[in-house]
Design a protein around this motif. Structure first.
Motif, mmCIF file in Angstrom:
data_model
loop_
_atom_site.group_PDB
_atom_site.id
_atom_site.type_symbol
_atom_site.label_atom_id
_atom_site.label_comp_id
_atom_site.label_asym_id
_atom_site.label_seq_id
_atom_site.Cartn_x
_atom_site.Cartn_y
_atom_site.Cartn_z
ATOM 1 N N PHE A 1 -2.609 10.211 -4.031
ATOM 2 C CA PHE A 1 -2.740 9.927 -2.601
ATOM 3 C C PHE A 1 -2.954 11.225 -1.824
ATOM 4 N N THR B 1 1.741 12.723 3.230
ATOM 5 C CA THR B 1 1.837 11.653 2.239
ATOM 6 C C THR B 1 3.151 10.895 2.410
ATOM 7 N N GLY C 1 -0.189 1.538 -8.652
ATOM 8 C CA GLY C 1 -0.780 2.470 -7.689
ATOM 9 C C GLY C 1 -0.876 3.880 -8.230
ATOM 10 N N GLN D 1 0.867 3.975 -3.008
ATOM 11 C CA GLN D 1 0.368 5.326 -2.763
ATOM 12 C C GLN D 1 1.430 6.393 -2.993
ATOM 13 N N HIS E 1 0.837 -1.204 0.000
ATOM 14 C CA HIS E 1 0.000 0.000 0.000
ATOM 15 C C HIS E 1 0.866 1.247 0.000
#
Length: 167
Positions: free
Chosen positions: A46, A63, A40, A33, A29
């Motif tokens: 994100f 982030t 992704g 992101q 993940h």
């Protein structure tokens, strides 16, 4: 004596499976992101997603903080090194993710069922320690993890509260 014995009934293997599953899910993940790997969305998307969850300040920093915590915590989980710190970081990210998705409820789409599951795994690993199959196997936090777990819980909740109020 074999590590697979009546003494632990496979506990150490179970903890290894939990560590690896948490690491794969949260590490992938973070890589998706922030870095756009595995198809992704990358950092810009994100950041926009975080904004949609109500975060409004220092989004680029948030982030990076989230992605680096997920990736670094996952790497540490895979090898079983500094497990209380890794679990606390992943727990803090999980708490923040559940809070961000809370309005979506516990269901499909924008729900938080996956996030609460990963958060529970991080919490369980914080409480139990890494198990025998870890670089941490000869440390105090593997033999008596509860004291370190309390510190990790304080760190994770404090981090989640800071994210909620600073961003």
């Amino acid at each position: 004596m074999s590590r697979w014995s009546d003494e632990n009934g496979g506990l150490d293997y179970g903890l290894l499976v939990l560590r690896l599953m948490l690491a794969v899910a949260m590490g992938a993940h973070g890589l998706m992101q922030v870095f756009g790997l595995f198809g992704g969305p990358g950092m810009a998307a994100f950041t926009a997603q975080l904004q949609g969850f109500g975060f409004s300040r220092n989004l680029e920093f948030l982030t990076w903080l989230t992605g680096v915590t997920e990736v670094a915590g996952s790497v540490l989980m895979v090898i079983g090194l500094f497990t209380p710190l890794a679990a606390a970081g992943l727990l803090g990210v999980g708490i923040s993710a559940v809070r961000a998705k809370w309005a979506g409820g516990f269901g499909p789409g924008v729900g938080f069922e996956l996030e609460v599951t990963l958060t529970a795994i991080a919490f369980a690993l914080l409480l139990t320690g890494p198990g025998w199959y870890a670089l941490d196997r000869h440390t105090a936090w593997r033999r008596k993890p509860l004291g370190f777990a309390i510190g990790g819980i304080i760190l994770a909740v404090g981090g989640a509260v800071a994210v909620g109020s600073l961003f």
